[in-house]
Design an enzyme around this catalytic site. Sequence first.
Site, short mmCIF file in Angstrom:
data_model
loop_
_atom_site.label_atom_id
_atom_site.label_comp_id
_atom_site.label_asym_id
_atom_site.label_seq_id
_atom_site.Cartn_x
_atom_site.Cartn_y
_atom_site.Cartn_z
N CYS A 122 -0.48 11.57 -5.65
CA CYS A 122 -0.61 12.11 -4.31
C CYS A 122 -0.92 13.61 -4.41
O CYS A 122 -0.69 14.23 -5.45
CB CYS A 122 0.66 11.86 -3.51
SG CYS A 122 2.10 12.29 -4.43
N LYS A 157 0.88 -1.17 0.00
CA LYS A 157 0.00 0.00 0.00
C LYS A 157 0.91 1.22 0.00
O LYS A 157 1.93 1.26 0.69
CB LYS A 157 -0.88 0.01 1.25
CG LYS A 157 -1.63 1.32 1.50
CD LYS A 157 -2.64 1.64 0.42
CE LYS A 157 -3.27 3.03 0.62
NZ LYS A 157 -4.20 3.37 -0.49
C1 LIG Z 1 -5.79 9.46 -3.88
C2 LIG Z 1 -4.69 9.63 -2.84
C3 LIG Z 1 -5.29 9.47 -1.45
C4 LIG Z 1 -4.14 11.03 -2.99
C5 LIG Z 1 -3.55 8.62 -3.10
C6 LIG Z 1 -3.84 7.17 -2.68
C7 LIG Z 1 -4.82 6.49 -3.58
C8 LIG Z 1 -6.06 6.06 -3.15
C9 LIG Z 1 -6.52 6.27 -1.74
O1 LIG Z 1 -5.80 5.86 -0.78
O2 LIG Z 1 -7.63 6.85 -1.62
N1 LIG Z 1 -6.95 5.45 -3.98
C10 LIG Z 1 -6.63 5.23 -5.31
O3 LIG Z 1 -7.44 4.66 -6.09
N2 LIG Z 1 -5.42 5.62 -5.76
C11 LIG Z 1 -4.49 6.25 -4.97
O4 LIG Z 1 -3.39 6.60 -5.46
#
Ligand SMILES: CC(C)(C)CCc1c(C(=O)O)[nH]c(=O)[nH]c1=O
Length: 310
Positions: free
Chosen positions: A129, A44
């Site tokens: 990010c 993750k």
């Molecule tokens: C969207 C962010 C929270 C900025 C990064 C982590 C992330 C998330 C998440 O942790 O919400 N979900 C996704 O589908 N792609 C991602 O890269």
Amino acid sequence: IKLTSSLAGVTFANPLLNAAGVHCATPTELDEVLASAAGGVVTKSATLAPRDGNVRPRFQALPLGSINSMGLPNQGFDAYLAYACAHQQAATAPVILSLAGLSLADDLAMLRRVQESDFTGLVELNLSCPNVPGKPQVAYDFAAVTRVLDQAFQFFTKRLGIKLPPYLDLAQFDALAAILNRYPLAYVNAINSLGNGLVIDPLTERPVIRPKGGFGGIGGAYVKPTALANVRAWRQRLNPTIGIIGTGGVRTGTDVFEHLLCGADLVQVGTALATEGPAIFARLTRELTAVMATKGYQTLADFRGKLQVR
Ligand SMILES: CC(C)(C)CCc1c(C(=O)O)[nH]c(=O)[nH]c1=O
């Protein structure tokens, strides 16, 4: 028939891994992917400090895919670096360490820690990010991408890949490829979820997930055409020294075959893994092998990147 694949000098017994964020937040989940037929595992995306993430419901599986606004729930950088180093020692299938700093400073701090560590495997910097509030995510701000890569490659000499969101305009591929080709990147991973979709329940007249007014990243069958286009576009534009990981819309062996045909060296599975669990990797390797047998291909190199022009 052999499914071995290599990326930036790292060898994988088969090209299949989880996508960062799915079935990879805890050592138990990571071990379950390594114990499956997957060729490797991605952690993750880590932030410097552990995070609880957003309120639930924050993920919803759908008939044609999924929507999520997890909010980067993770055990923190130290936990994933320790896991990656321990499994490097144990010579298990490769562990890719995914990072998602909440700021440029955090990105650089984590990369410095990796640089000083014993970890010699692949690092995946998540450029979806957040940037400074009010500005688009880093990957949609090409000046910010340039800043991160300029500063990272001042000191980082290990294997660095980047995770990119989907782009929908060919001029964006041209402009960003010109930037990315300046750096010794190990690979580009395309795509992250398609940002800020909205799925609503007409019965309750409410969004299906709670954070961000229901806005969330879209995955699954919805995004496969966009994922394949991004894999193909990057393969056509990036230096051959930069590998490609194809992510998005993979549910069957044929979907894996299509990503490889568009130029992917490895293929990651998100939404379908979330719903089917790690057993999916045995099904996908079986189905990919069957597709190759039908077509008379012995290795992935026999057809990788060989999508014909109509
Ligand atoms: C969207 C962010 C929270 C900025 C990064 C982590 C992330 C998330 C998440 O942790 O919400 N979900 C996704 O589908 N792609 C991602 O890269």
